[in-house]
Each structure stands twice: as structure tokens, then as C-alpha cells.
Design a protein around this motif. Structure first.
Motif, PDB file in Angstrom:
ATOM      1  N   PRO A 290      59.448  32.381  50.757  1.00  0.00           N
ATOM      2  CA  PRO A 290      58.019  32.654  50.616  1.00  0.00           C
ATOM      3  C   PRO A 290      57.131  31.557  51.172  1.00  0.00           C
ATOM      4  O   PRO A 290      56.010  31.823  51.596  1.00  0.00           O
ATOM      5  N   CYS A 291      57.612  30.314  51.183  1.00  0.00           N
ATOM      6  CA  CYS A 291      56.816  29.234  51.763  1.00  0.00           C
ATOM      7  C   CYS A 291      56.579  29.474  53.241  1.00  0.00           C
ATOM      8  O   CYS A 291      55.480  29.241  53.767  1.00  0.00           O
ATOM      9  N   MET A 292      57.610  29.961  53.916  1.00  0.00           N
ATOM     10  CA  MET A 292      57.490  30.207  55.350  1.00  0.00           C
ATOM     11  C   MET A 292      56.573  31.395  55.624  1.00  0.00           C
ATOM     12  O   MET A 292      55.773  31.380  56.556  1.00  0.00           O
ATOM     13  N   GLU A 293      56.672  32.427  54.789  1.00  0.00           N
ATOM     14  CA  GLU A 293      55.788  33.569  54.964  1.00  0.00           C
ATOM     15  C   GLU A 293      54.335  33.162  54.805  1.00  0.00           C
ATOM     16  O   GLU A 293      53.450  33.673  55.497  1.00  0.00           O
ATOM     17  N   ALA A 294      54.057  32.231  53.904  1.00  0.00           N
ATOM     18  CA  ALA A 294      52.679  31.839  53.617  1.00  0.00           C
ATOM     19  C   ALA A 294      52.110  30.857  54.632  1.00  0.00           C
ATOM     20  O   ALA A 294      50.892  30.679  54.696  1.00  0.00           O
ATOM     21  N   CYS A 295      52.960  30.219  55.429  1.00  0.00           N
ATOM     22  CA  CYS A 295      52.500  29.163  56.342  1.00  0.00           C
ATOM     23  C   CYS A 295      51.763  29.755  57.539  1.00  0.00           C
ATOM     24  O   CYS A 295      52.364  30.502  58.317  1.00  0.00           O
TER      25      CYS A 295
END
Length: 581
Positions: free
Chosen positions: A39-44
Motif C-alpha cells: 500500500p505504501c507504493m500504491e500511495a506514492c
């Protein structure tokens, strides 16, 4: 006898000899290792493989982690300090104990990257590109284009590059030495820079079109909005950006003792904390509540810690003068009504409830505008900015745009992502012009993936920032097996102590040392990606999993499809799929 009483549970039946499948083909589903999206990558907004570089740090591979980060983000030493880090808001660990301090880790890696300057290679592709503006969008576009092999020149109207990174962000958040080194690192990849050149005046637009094959407009939003109340022309009233620009250029405006900052965004927090360092008592006036403030929460907390006062649910009505200078601000009490177009509850005046606040200076920080009056008429625009597509394409062929001058969130990370997307769009355009195949067929590419392997990546919908997963399936908190994790506190960054940070404009947040950085990186769950923890290997009852150099291999001739490996995988990196009969 009723029909329901004659039913029996489905039974798996072996369809092959045990000479083919040693335990018999009892399974109707089988496991596969499949990297999903953290999810961190999706939000970046920049599209950084955050989980990937944190996994490399878990393995002690600092240089590889730096390389993976720099492939997507040309300014990690900057974003590690000023990004609003939506990755941490999305972090699954946040629901378990505390989010991983991604920004602090990124900052340390960014500083490590600046220790070595790159060696520029000669352009290897036909086509030259002009970038107008040296803010984060322009520099990101230039960086990715030179790495793709193009000749790129950046034009900046100011005497020094950086745009609002230099003019708008105070040095206590982003030291100028760090910004200068980060820009030199980008230029070291082969980007040419011409400062003191105002395109449209010093270099006419027609001359720019003739000289370059494509142009990127990264103009930024450098005009502060007015409050729209009587008295704004009084002495002591500043637009927030003008005030920050003055201080960041080395001047020290005389503010008096009492300063009121109107607004609730990042510019308001920068104005407030800067005024504190100039010796004023500061009150922030905001028409909504704290919950609706668009400012980065860390910046709000830092402002409170340093002594800024907040007055919520209040809006200015007029500025009161004495001898031509502002002396007070008359305010209206507000309440929250229904949600407006921003999704937040709209402030509504409370009839008859007014008050006056003493002020020797008033700083207006209620938003910024892009100055687009000098643009050619055939480039479509709206009040919110230049109209640009997913790849930054505008209404004029060969002209691309991104960053704060377009309709997008006005953050450093979003500007970097816009510059990256525009670089992809310019590459596709120039390849089409020269009759070459598209570098990104079907919106897919290859890049360095988790654990140091090349992995296929796919773009999410019309967003060309890569995400590493089939169908971009994001791993959520409920997909994890938390029994394999131990609660650990988030590491705190070192800070200048007490009131020391208010004495000057030196950096307040001092970040992580190397060992703390590694410790914090090991807190990452590595959501959705196999990090070779051996849980599946140990728990498989049929010894159907074997360790390899790069991970694991499924021995399907032994697998019965029991699903224990998928159920027990701590990170959701194993998926059960239907067996082909």
C-alpha cells in the motif's frame, strides 16, 4: 427423502497415476508466488518501489537500495525532508503499532546518494527537449529524459535553480546546501541549465518551438492569493509566498511583535514558523477545524511544539489600520456545514459573532496561483491551471506540462510524479515522430524489482507510474498473518533540542544515523512480496517447496493443494489459483 439430505461434500479425485504426480492429483487449486503491491507504493505519487528498497536494506544492501530509489526519484534528499509522505498514512504497519518512518529512511539514502556524483553520458537518441522551470516537476522531467538518452536544457527565470524548493520552503526544513547538492547531482547526469532566462521574454516562445523538438512546462504556482477583505494594501500585510521569498533570499522583514497568519496549509505553517524565528508571537487563523487542515500533520505538530498558537473556526472580515499600518484584524466566528467540493465540511458564518485580534503584521497564506498570462493562446488552460493529460500532453503538439501549473495536488511528490509521467509522454512522442517502436508497449515495462530481481511491472489504469503486481492487487492489513510479527516502536529522528531551533534557520530535524535507519527498515512488513522468511518451506506437510538462489520453487508433483502455505504466508505473497485439469 428431501433432496438436501442426499447431498455430500465435494471430494477431490486423483486423475493421474502416482508415476506422474507422486502423491496423486488430489488438488483442485495450487499455490503460486505472486508479488502484489504494497500500500505504501500504491500511495506514492512518485511511484517509488518503497517495499523494494526497504527489503534490500533488510538484507544489508545499502548501495542497491540507493540505486532502486534513484531510478524513480531524482530528489530523495529533498523528499525525505519535505514530502507529505502519504506512504506512511497507507502503511499497513500503522494499524499494527506505528507506520514505518519511510521519509526518514529515504532522507538517509538520499544523503548517501549525494556522496558520489554521477558521470554524464552523451545523448544517444535523436530529439532535443526544453524544460521551462527548474522546480521539482521540471528537474524530474529532465532527469528521466537524460536517462532515456535525450538532450535536455532547463530554462529558469530566477538567478538560481530550484523554483519553490528554494524560494518557498524555509531553510530549517530544507537546507540550501542540501538543495544545491541535489540539483548538482541531477545536472551531473547530463542536464544543461540556463538561469536568468525568462521564456516568453528573453527567449520568445516561437524561438523555443523552433530550437527544440519537445517542450515541458513546469512553471509552478508562484503567485499568492489575496484574502479578499478590505485593508490588504496596508503596510505590514504580506502574501505568504512573497514573505517566504523575501526571507529565503536573505532579507529579514520587520514584523513587529504580533503576527497573524491566515490559512491552514503548508505555506501557512512555513510562514508561522518563519515568523517565530524572526522574533514574533504568532497566531494561525483558520476558518475550519484542525481536522480539516490541509497542512502536513508533522508540520502542524512542529509549529505547536515551537509555540505557534492556533485559532480555529474563524475567518478575516477586514484589516484595521493605524497611521497606514495594520494594527488588528476583525474576524468572524464560523461553524462547519455540509461538505463542499473538496470533500471537507464547508465553513458557515455564525451571524453576529465577531471579534478583533491585535496584529502588527498579517500574512496571507490561503493558496497559490500559476501565472499563465504569458503562455501562447493555443495552450488550453482553466483557472486551476494548464489542461494536461495523463502523460502531460497539452492542447498543442510537442508541448507537455506538469506540476503546480496544472490541475493536480500541489505537493513536491506530486510534482515529481508529474515530471516523470511527462518524460514518458515525451519519449513516446519523439519515438512516434522518428518512426520508432514505443518503449512502453501496452503500458508495460521492466525495471529493478523487489529483492534485486527484474520483475514485470504494469501501470495502474491510465497512470503510467509503475506498480509491481499483476492487475495491481494491493495487499491490505487483513491479508497479512500478523502472528509472525512482533510489535516494535517507531524510531524517533534526532532533533535540535529545546528552543535552540528558534534561534536561527538551521535544520531542525536531524534524521537517522545509519544503524537507526537499518533498524527502522527492518520494521517493514514487506507487504505482498516474498522476502524468503521460510515459513512456507517449514510448514509444507508434503515437502513440496524447495529453496533456490532467488527464492523458492514449488514441486507440484508433491503438492496436494492444501493451501497451508498461502494461509500462513505472513505477507500475502502466495496465492491459490484453480488447477488446470
Amino acid at each position: 427423502m428431501p433432496e438436501s439430505s442426499s447431498r455430500v461434500s465435494p471430494v477431490a479425485v486423483s486423475r493421474t497415476s502416482t508415476l506422474v504426480t507422486h502423491t496423486g492429483t488430489w488438488k483442485y487449486i495450487r499455490p503460486v508466488y505472486r508479488d502484489l503491491v504494497a500500500p505504501c507504493m500504491e500511495a506514492c505519487p512518485v511511484g517509488i518501489d518503497i517495499e523494494g528498497y526497504l527489503n534490500l536494506l533488510r538484507e544489508g544492501r545499502l548501495e542497491d537500495a540507493c540505486d532502486l530509489l534513484a531510478r524513480e526519484n531524482p530528489m530523495p534528499a529533498v523528499t525525505g525532508r519535505v514530502c507529505h509522505h502519504p506512504c506512511e498514512v497507507a502503511c499497513n504497519r500503522r494499524a499494527y503499532d506505528e507506520a514505518v518512518a519511510v521519509h526518514a529512511i529515504e532522507r538517509h539514502l538520499g544523503d548517501a546518494l549525494l556522496e558520489q556524483m554521477p558521470v554524464a553520458g552523451a545523448p544517444r537518441r535523436p530529439g532535443s527537449v526544453a524544460v521551462v522551470g527548474s522546480g521539482p516537476a521540471g528537474l524530474a522531467c529532465a532527469y528521466h529524459l537524460v536517462r532515456l538518452g535525450y538532450s535536455v536544457t532547463v530554462f529558469e527565470a530566477a538567478a538560481e535553480p530550484g523554483g519553490m524548493l528554494r524560494l518557498g520552503i524555509p531553510a530549517y526544513r530544507l537546507p540550501r546546501s542540501v538543495l544545491d547538492r541535489q540539483i548538482r547531482w541531477i545536472l551531473g547526469h547530463g542536464v544543461a541549465l540556463e538561469c536568468g532566462v525568462r521564456v516568453g521574454t528573453d527567449l520568445p516562445w516561437p524561438a523555443l518551438w523552433d530550437r527544440f523538438d519537445a517542450v515541458f512546462l513546469g512553471l509552478g504556482a508562484q503567485k499568492g492569493r489575496d484574502l479578499g477583505v478590505p485593508g490588504e494594501s496596508l503596510e505590514g500585510v504580506w502574501r505568504g509566498l512573497d514573505f517566504l521569498r523575501s526571507v529565503n533570499s536573505g532579507k529579514r522583514p520587520e514584523l513587529g511583535r504580533r503576527v497573524v497568519v491566515v490559512g491552514g496549509g503548508n505555506t501557512a505553517m512555513d510562514c508561522a514558523r518563519t515568523a517565530l524565528r524572526l522574533g514574533a508571537e504568532v497566531t494561525v487563523l483558520y476558518r475550519r477545524t484542525r481536522a480539516e487542515m490541509p497542512a502536513i500533520e508533522d508540520e502542524v505538530q512542529d509549529a505547536e511544539r515551537e509555540g505557534v498558537q492556533f485559532l480555529f473556526l474563524a475567518a478575516p472580515l477586514r484589516l484595521v489600520s493605524e497611521d497606514g499600518r495594520v494594527r488588528a484584524i476583525e474576524c468572524q466566528r464560523m461553524r462547519l456545514g455540509d461538505a463542499d467540493s473538496s470533500g471537507r465540511r464547508a465553513p458557515v458564518p455564525i451571524e453576529g459573532d465577531r471579534f478583533t485580534l491585535d496584529a502588527d503584521a498579517v500574512l496571507s497564506a490561503v493558496g497559490e496561483l500559476a501565472d499563465l498570462e504569458a503562455l501562447p493562446d493555443d495552450i488550453a488552460r482553466l483557472p486551476a491551471g494548464i489542461v494536461a493529460g495523463a502523460f502531460g500532453e497539452t492542447s498543442r503538439a510537442a508541448i507537455f506540462a506538469g506540476g503546480d501549473a496544472t490541475r493536480q495536488p500541489r505537493t513536491v511528490a506530486d510534482a515529481l510524479g508529474a515530471g516523470k509521467r511527462a518524460a514518458i509522454g515525451i519519449d513516446r512522442y519523439l519515438r512516434m515522430v522518428h518512426g520508432e517502436p514505443d518503449r512502453f508497449p501496452a503500458a508495460e515495462s521492466l525495471r529493478y524489482g523487489p529483492g534485486g530481481n527484474l520483475s514485470a511491472t504494469r501501470w495502474r489504469g491510465d497512470d503510467p507510474i509503475p506498480r509491481t503486481a499483476p492487475a495491481n492487487q494491493v495487499v491490505r492489513y487483513q491479508d497479512l498473518d500478523l502472528s509472525y510479527f512482533v510489535r516494535q516502536p517507531r524510531r524517533a529522528e534526532a532533533r535540535r533540542g529545546g528552543g535552540e531551533g528558534l534561534r536561527d534557520f538551521a535544520e531542525v530535524n536531524l534524521g537517522f544515523d545509519r544503524e537507526t535507519m537499518f533498524e527502522e527498515a527492518r520494521r517493514c512488513f514487506n507487504c505482498g512480496v516474498c522476502n524468503r522468511c521460510d515459513v512456507c518451506l517449514v510448514l509444507c506437510p508434503d515437502l513440496a517447496i524447495a529453496r533456490t538462489y532467488s527464492g523458492y520453487r514449488l514441486l507440484l508433483e508433491y503438492c496436494k493443494g492444501c493451501g497451508i502455505c498461502a494461509a500462513e504466508c505472513p505477507r500475502g505473497a502466495i496465492t491459490m489459483i484453480r488447477e488446470e485439469l
